[in-house]
Design an enzyme around this catalytic site. Structure first.
Site, short mmCIF file in Angstrom:
data_model
loop_
_atom_site.label_atom_id
_atom_site.label_comp_id
_atom_site.label_asym_id
_atom_site.label_seq_id
_atom_site.Cartn_x
_atom_site.Cartn_y
_atom_site.Cartn_z
N GLU A 96 0.81 -1.11 0.08
CA GLU A 96 0.38 0.48 -0.06
C GLU A 96 0.96 1.21 -0.19
O GLU A 96 1.71 1.21 0.31
CB GLU A 96 -0.95 -0.15 1.28
CG GLU A 96 -1.91 0.99 1.84
CD GLU A 96 -2.91 0.98 2.85
OE1 GLU A 96 -3.05 -0.17 3.09
OE2 GLU A 96 -3.21 2.06 2.87
N ASP A 105 0.30 5.71 0.44
CA ASP A 105 -0.97 6.50 1.17
C ASP A 105 -0.80 7.50 0.88
O ASP A 105 0.23 7.70 1.25
CB ASP A 105 -1.61 6.01 2.61
CG ASP A 105 -2.12 5.11 3.15
OD1 ASP A 105 -2.54 4.07 1.75
OD2 ASP A 105 -1.18 4.07 3.95
N GLU A 132 -3.25 10.42 3.10
CA GLU A 132 -3.98 11.10 3.41
C GLU A 132 -3.99 12.44 3.86
O GLU A 132 -3.28 12.75 4.44
CB GLU A 132 -4.40 10.07 5.03
CG GLU A 132 -4.65 8.26 4.72
CD GLU A 132 -4.20 7.73 5.61
OE1 GLU A 132 -5.65 6.58 6.25
OE2 GLU A 132 -4.06 7.84 6.37
N HIS A 177 -0.43 12.61 5.72
CA HIS A 177 -0.03 11.88 6.08
C HIS A 177 0.33 10.80 4.80
O HIS A 177 -0.55 10.53 4.34
CB HIS A 177 -1.52 11.17 6.76
CG HIS A 177 -0.44 10.04 7.41
ND1 HIS A 177 -0.42 10.08 9.24
CD2 HIS A 177 -0.83 9.02 7.42
CE1 HIS A 177 -0.08 8.58 9.11
NE2 HIS A 177 -0.34 8.07 8.17
N THR A 178 1.04 10.06 4.94
CA THR A 178 2.13 9.23 3.87
C THR A 178 2.29 7.89 4.75
O THR A 178 3.10 8.00 5.95
CB THR A 178 2.73 10.10 3.33
OG1 THR A 178 3.81 10.20 3.75
CG2 THR A 178 2.28 11.03 1.91
N ASN A 179 2.46 7.06 4.00
CA ASN A 179 2.69 5.66 4.23
C ASN A 179 2.76 4.68 3.59
O ASN A 179 2.07 5.24 1.91
CB ASN A 179 1.86 5.67 5.44
CG ASN A 179 2.35 4.41 6.52
OD1 ASN A 179 3.23 4.24 6.31
ND2 ASN A 179 2.25 4.00 7.67
N GLU A 191 5.34 6.32 8.43
CA GLU A 191 4.43 7.31 8.34
C GLU A 191 5.48 8.66 8.20
O GLU A 191 6.63 8.92 8.67
CB GLU A 191 3.89 8.04 8.97
CG GLU A 191 2.72 6.70 9.63
CD GLU A 191 3.01 5.91 10.15
OE1 GLU A 191 4.84 5.28 10.67
OE2 GLU A 191 2.15 4.70 11.21
N TRP A 243 -9.51 9.79 16.25
CA TRP A 243 -8.16 9.79 15.58
C TRP A 243 -7.19 10.90 14.76
O TRP A 243 -5.92 11.33 15.32
CB TRP A 243 -7.33 8.47 15.47
CG TRP A 243 -7.89 8.11 13.70
CD1 TRP A 243 -8.13 7.50 13.13
CD2 TRP A 243 -6.28 8.36 13.40
NE1 TRP A 243 -8.27 7.84 11.89
CE2 TRP A 243 -7.23 8.04 11.78
CE3 TRP A 243 -5.31 8.99 13.11
CZ2 TRP A 243 -6.56 8.06 10.93
CZ3 TRP A 243 -4.49 9.20 11.63
CH2 TRP A 243 -5.23 8.60 9.98
#
Ligand SMILES: *[C@@H]1O[C@H](CO)[C@@H](O)[C@H](O)[C@H]1NC(C)=O
Length: 279
Positions: A96, A98, A100, A113-115, A125, A190
């Site tokens: 994945e 990401d 966000e 936010h990235t991952n 992250e 969260w």
């Protein structure tokens, strides 16, 4: 002379063919009518209210690609909402990549936010602020994924590079085809500093808008991958790397806009930082 005209016509045809239409490339997969494709496939909107969010996915799966999307994020008081835009494969050992976007109170900045996950494991992250208000206009958010690297970019400026360091024992996503996904949902438990600020449902429905989806990619079908263009220069992304100017811009982003980096979080990794942080 004739040949160059023919080439120009063909090139024009190829680029039109890859400039996407949401009706053709995207399926709205959940949200019971809250996700909508409008303007003959040129615009897509996702919305979120008290009862549900919504989401879509690409019809195709890809094994490597350069995916661009113009997104205008939820304006106003968007605290508690999360807009996601990511690549993901199937199964329990999924890969994945990401983006966000965590909403905020009116006038307060979004968090990007990235991952990166490989084989079901993330914990990589990095978070950023943006250098513009992402709710006023459409901006281009891109994921470049080729066998050597993953590059996250915003309006063509790289904000993160995740290199293939398999030679140093770091897993890299390159065996599982991924689809593009996006969703708008409520995460006030969260997203807002551990649930400090609740989503203000009097502002609902919350809406994010999408345009100009473009996938220069290798489409995965029946166990085989086929890359979009026969002309090699059009698949330059397959071996693309950061040139000197892009590296300079990446440093500018990291210096001025990065607000969290797992590679700097020594408290979190008391037994040593992940290998990709030190390789
Ligand atoms: C919202 O804005 C405040 C003030 O700048 C900031 O501290 C906080 O991290 C932001 N929250 C999110 C989710 O981005």
């Amino acid at each position: 002379m004739k040949i160059s005209v023919l080439v120009a016509v063909l090139m024009a045809f190829v680029s039109v063919a890859s400039a996407a239409n949401f009706n053709q490339d995207i399926a709205v997969t959940w949200g019971d009518g809250r996700g909508k494709i409008l303007d003959n496939g040129q615009l897509l909107t996702l919305s979120l209210d008290k009862f549900s969010g919504s989401g879509f996915q690409s019809k195709n799966e890809y094994l490597f690609g350069k995916i661009d999307m113009n997104i205008k994020l939820v304006p106003g008081n968007s605290a508690g909402t999360v807009t996601t835009y990511y690549l993901r494969s199937q199964g329990t050992t999924w890969d994945e990549v990401d983006f966000e976007f965590l909403g905020n109170l009116s006038g307060d900045p979004y968090t990007v936010h990235t991952n990166v996950y490989c084989g079901g494991k993330g914990d990589r992250e990095q978070q950023f602020r943006l250098w513009f208000d992402p709710t006023k206009d459409f901006h281009t958010y891109s994921l470049l994924w080729n066998p050597q690297r993953i590059i996250f970019s915003v309006d063509g400026t790289p904000i993160r590079e995740f290199k293939n360091l398999e030679s140093a024992g770091v897993p890299f996503p390159k065996r599982q085809p991924m689809r593009v996904y996006s969703s708008l949902w409520n995460a006030d438990d969260w997203a807002t500093r551990g649930g400090l600020i609740k989503t203000d449902w009097s502002q609902a429905p919350f809406t994010a808008s999408y345009r100009n989806y473009r996938a220069d990619a290798c489409v995965w079908s029946s166990g085989k991958s086929s890359c979009s263009s026969s002309s090699p220069s059009r698949n330059a992304w397959l071996s693309q790397e950061l040139d000197v100017g892009s590296q300079r811009r990446l440093r500018w982003v990291r210096k001025n806009y990065m607000i969290y980096n797992y590679c700097a979080d020594t408290k979190r990794f008391p037994r040593g930082l992940p290998k990709e942080c030190t390789s």
